[in-house]
Enzyme design. Structure first.
Site, PDB file in Angstrom:
ATOM      1  CE  LYS A   1      38.048  39.564  38.936  1.00 30.87           C
ATOM      2  NZ  LYS A   1      37.767  38.929  37.630  1.00 30.87           N
ATOM      3  CB  THR A   2      41.962  38.434  34.531  1.00 27.54           C
ATOM      4  OG1 THR A   2      40.761  39.096  34.944  1.00 27.54           O
ATOM      5  CG2 THR A   2      41.750  37.845  33.154  1.00 27.54           C
TER       6      THR A   2
ATOM      7  CG  ASP B   1      36.327  35.780  36.847  1.00 26.11           C
ATOM      8  OD1 ASP B   1      36.748  36.130  37.975  1.00 26.11           O
ATOM      9  OD2 ASP B   1      36.442  36.493  35.837  1.00 26.11           O
ATOM     10  CD  GLU B   2      34.201  39.379  38.906  1.00 30.58           C
ATOM     11  OE1 GLU B   2      33.980  39.504  40.133  1.00 30.58           O
ATOM     12  OE2 GLU B   2      34.882  40.187  38.258  1.00 30.58           O
TER      13      GLU B   2
ATOM     14  CD  GLN C   1      36.079  44.330  43.293  1.00 30.90           C
ATOM     15  OE1 GLN C   1      35.777  44.948  42.271  1.00 30.90           O
ATOM     16  NE2 GLN C   1      37.204  43.639  43.378  1.00 30.90           N
TER      17      GLN C   1
ATOM     18  NE  ARG D   1      36.337  49.499  40.081  1.00 30.77           N
ATOM     19  CZ  ARG D   1      36.859  48.295  40.071  1.00 30.77           C
ATOM     20  NH1 ARG D   1      37.148  47.702  38.931  1.00 30.77           N
ATOM     21  NH2 ARG D   1      37.118  47.650  41.193  1.00 30.77           N
TER      22      ARG D   1
END
Length: 886
Positions: free
Chosen positions: A65-66, A253-254, A351, A697
């Site tokens: 996504k980044t 973002d997020e 998330q 993770r």
């Protein structure tokens, strides 16, 4: 310099090169074509190239996504769709903002330097607030209070109201106020029922007093950085239109972690400049919050969120008479809705794990309702984890009902299965994890690629104790930060008063540091004078020293301090801020205070002050440095050291490791019983999302643990395995036996006891620590190793002659525990051993040998601790009893 687009005559439309036109194609040819698109998968490329209208990118863990966000910005700039100053890009952390700027710089060169609106919610909100500070009854040099200062100020208000701060703690009130601000509530808008929960109904009045006092102090807290923005936008439509016109593209973002205030801030900016209402909503509708709605309706009316009611002061008001659905017939259809801003929100509903601090997962779930006609793009190809890990994570999160739905996939190999291991108690769990890590070390795994993620911070103690025993270096992520140390806070307080004389909290902190004879009575007198005249403490001090209210000695000391600050403030205009900091620390006597201090940590505090001054060199001026300190909360760690990372699951968001250990998967601990009691099913779903985050993770190995007995706050408690374990797919999970002792059952029909097989009572351990002790013993001619003994020659040993591993009980033939020689203990990580005060037998420049780090030379001696420069491992600290002369 005025931007080119501001120079045209009013009414002349802005020019942009047409997509695919001659100018755009010539620009692309000049730069060699858009190479930044190379390597994107079809979904990522679609997210980058869709530039018209609202877009929601559902980006699963590890799906890039980044890269999508940064490439989208690069694409907007390269296509000439907007200038750098016309793009608003909002992140949640300073680390994410820095990473985006770095990547953009690599893609576009210096273009990133012209992107002033790329940053966190609070940094951008702070910038807007400083520009329009007078509209919020502040000055542009206002101070941003951190939590510590906020609590101190609230304590003063509680004392002024004669409220018992032991029964009604200031920190509790700070939490309530922060929660109200996260929901966009000004003091007049807090529901009476919520205000009544503190100090017998005085919560609302204290909130009002707190906001008034902040204005007097020329200060704001973090919540104000957005709340005051919302108020300014609502009360000054011309200011709002200015920013709406400025930002051609908005990227977030997020998005799943946004709270109500952040949501309102974004929605205001996402309106078309000419409109007075939110996209798709009539201006008559009011903004409503999640707490007003009914299940299934997060905000406002069906099919929409909240609209702006500009008739009220502050952020959106409450209207108990209006319920979700009342105005459904009035909702504009996508065809009749105002022009929508090009807003792109990237997030993952699976998330969303920060509900406890105000995050609203409904923000992302209702994106299509808030922005009619929005395009939803799912990024499901994971580039991080192996097949079995992704299968386990996807199968687990599928049990949640409140999600938009997506399934992570990988083109990588299936890899190792997720392991589930039971232990008899938490101590055995810690031993098992320690042995597993040492086994990974033997296979060549780097400690930096190993992480242990716990649900609660108290789980860390036994793990830390075990790592110290084994000599395993580790770091605690989220531990004490550099800027939270006492000496750093004191130094910063001096600088804050220079920058803003109205900063009472900073002035009160250092008014008698170092000691000046200005005790509590003097400070109380200043407070009384300041409250009566409604002025800051510093101005009260200036007035009091001209009277006889203080004794001559105290009056003289206070007069000198006021004069010093006046002189430093004048010097700040002509002196570099780094040099000013040195002058202040020296002339105030603060440096001398620590130089005269004879405590063991005084030298370290002086080094910290030097480091503080060095850290200021990166900033243009004092104001920029102080704002950076207020906003940046990233931990200062030794990232270059090879060490195991130990942190909570919440701290692990955004990180990834080859090997991830997840202990404590037990009912009551994970999922948290407190969360279930307070939030019910919504809490359970957030706990499940937290488990999903923990699993994703891991790149190569994910290892889950649970204990039948766990010591919680000093009391042993019997626990059941977590329900999440039964929600994992059997085909991707392997059950393993604990390596820290015996099986997890041990009694009551739960399984085999660790004492069931007792063919041998010897201690034939195979851990690296035990093997190091064995090797050292064998090198000794008498079979002795600094007081130890050779197990192979011991009469108490029952090891099998074939060298195979015994039951691992470590017990001798008489039922006691066989003596073990502990491995060399490296003093690293957050838990640092203190010197015993004994004199070491070693001297400087002695050549020594360490079983783990090899040969080296002693360069520093502190009691029984040696700092050794090893030939290959570099400089390490070890206890002298575990090295020998070379």
């Amino acid at each position: 310099m005025t931007e080119p687009n501001k120079l045209g005559h009013f009414g002349v439309p802005d020019h942009r090169p047409a997509s695919g036109g001659i100018a755009a194609r010539a620009r692309a040819a000049a730069t060699g074509g858009p190479r930044y698109l190379d390597g994107l998968n079809p979904e990522q490329r679609e997210a980058v190239e869709t530039l018209e209208g609202p877009v929601l990118v559902l980006a699963g863990a590890g799906t890039g996504k980044t890269r999508v966000l940064t490439t989208r910005i690069a694409h907007i700039l390269s296509q000439g769709r907007a200038r750098p100053g016309e793009i608003l890009s909002v992140t949640f952390t300073n680390k994410a903002a820095r990473e985006m700027k770095l990547r953009l710089g690599q893609m576009l060169g210096q273009a990133v330097e012209g992107m002033p609106w790329l940053g966190t919610f609070h940094s951008i909100g702070g910038r807007i607030l400083r520009t329009h500070a007078e509209m919020a009854q502040l000055k542009s040099n206002f101070t941003v209070l951190d939590t510590d200062d906020q609590v101190r100020l609230l304590k003063q208000l509680l004392q002024a109201e004669d409220i018992d701060d032991k029964r009604w703690p200031a920190r509790m009130l700070a939490g309530l106020i922060d929660g109200w601000k996260n929901r966009g509530l000004m003091p007049s808008q807090v529901p009476a029922g919520e205000a009544a929960v503190f100090a017998n109904g005085k919560g609302g009045k204290l909130y009002t007093n707190y906001q008034e006092r902040l204005k007097i102090l020329n200060a704001a807290d973090f919540g104000d950085l957005l709340l005051e923005n919302i108020r300014i936008f609502r009360e000054h439509p011309d200011v709002l239109r200015q920013y709406q016109s400025r930002f051609k593209f908005i990227l977030v973002d997020e998005y799943q972690d946004t709270n109500v205030a952040q949501y309102l801030w974004l929605r205001l900016l996402a309106q078309a400049p000419s409109g007075s209402s939110l996209p798709g909503l009539p201006s008559s509708q009011k903004l409503r919050r999640p707490d007003e709605g009914v299940p299934g309706e997060a905000f406002g009316v069906a099919g929409t969120r909240q609209s702006i009611d500009s008739s009220q002061d502050g952020s959106p008001g409450l209207d108990a008479s209006r319920r979700p659905g009342d105005d459904e017939k009035n909702v504009a259809t996508p065809a009749s809705a105002p022009h929508l801003k090009n807003i792109c929100c990237v997030g993952d509903d699976d998330q969303s794990i920060y509900g406890w601090r105000g995050a609203e997962v409904d923000n992302i779930l209702r994106f299509e309702h808030d922005f009619p006609g929005a395009k939803v793009i799912r990024l499901e190809r994971n580039y991080r984890s192996t097949g079995h890990i992704l299968a386990a994570a996807s199968y687990l999160i599928a049990h949640n009902e409140g999600r938009l739905g997506k399934t992570l996939r990988t083109e990588d190999v299936d890899g190792e299965k997720v392991t589930v291991t039971g232990a008899w108690d938490s101590e055995e769990e810690a031993r098992a994890i320690g042995e597993e890590i040492e086994e990974l070390q033997r296979k060549g795994e780097k400690l930096n690629e190993i992480a242990i993620l716990v649900r609660a911070s108290y789980q860390m103690r036994e793990l830390e104790d075990r790592f110290v025993t084994l000599g395993l270096p580790y770091r605690v992520i989220g531990g004490p930060r550099f800027y939270e140390r006492a000496e750093i806070r004191d130094a910063l307080a001096y600088l804050r008063v220079i920058n803003s004389p109205a900063d009472d909290l900073a002035f009160e902190r250092i008014v008698n540091v170092p000691k000046r004879g200005l005790g509590d009575a003097t400070v109380q007198l200043l407070h009384d004078h300041a409250r009566k005249r409604r002025i800051p403490l510093f101005e009260a001090a200036r007035a009091v020293v001209e009277t006889d209210e203080l004794k001559p000695k105290a009056r003289g000391a206070l007069r000198d301090l006021v004069a010093q600050f006046d002189r430093w403030r004048a010097q700040a205009e002509v002196t570099a801020h780094t040099e000013l900091a040195e002058i202040v620390l020296d002339e105030s006597g603060y440096t001398e205070m620590w130089q005269k201090d004879r405590s063991a940590d005084a030298a370290g505090r002086l080094e910290n002050l030097k480091e503080l001054v060095r850290s200021m060199e990166e900033f243009e001026n004092l104001v920029g440095f102080l704002e950076h300190i207020a906003l940046v909360m990233d931990r200062d760690g030794e990232a270059e050291e090879d060490a195991v990372s130990l942190m909570t699951l919440h701290s692990a968001k955004g990180l990834e490791f080859d090997n991830v250990f997840l202990p404590g998967w037990e009912e009551g601990l994970f999922p948290s019983q407190r969360t279930l009691d307070e939030q019910g099913r919504a809490g359970l779903e957030e706990e499940r999302r937290l488990a999903h985050v923990g699993l994703t993770r891991a790149r190569r190995r994910a290892k889950l643990y649970f204990a039948t007995n766990r010591r919680i706050h000093g009391t042993w408690t019997t626990t059941l395995p977590s329900r999440f374990l039964d929600e994992l797919p059997a085909a991707s999970v392997e059950i393993t036996e604990s390596k820290g002792g015996g099986g997890w059952g041990g009694a009551g029909g739960y399984g085999a006891s660790r004492f069931d097989n007792m063919e041998s009572f010897g201690s034939s351990y195979t851990t690296p620590g035990w093997q190091r002790a064995q090797a050292k013993a064998r090198r000794n001619d008498q079979g002795q190793a600094r007081g130890g003994f050779d197990e192979e020659q011991s009469a108490f040993s029952g090891s099998r002659s074939d060298g195979s591993r015994s039951n691992g009980s470590g017990r001798d033939a008489f039922g006691g525990f066989a003596r073990k020689k502990r491995a060399p203990m490296t003093i690293e990580g957050e838990l640092v051993a203190k010197s015993t005060g004994t004199t070491s037998e070693f001297s400087l420049d002695d050549r020594v040998f360490h079983q783990k780090f090899g040969y080296g030379v002693v360069v520093k001696i502190d009691g029984n601790k040696l700092t050794i420069a090893f030939d290959k491992a570099g400089e390490k600290k070890v206890v002298d009893s575990f090295v020998e002369r070379a």
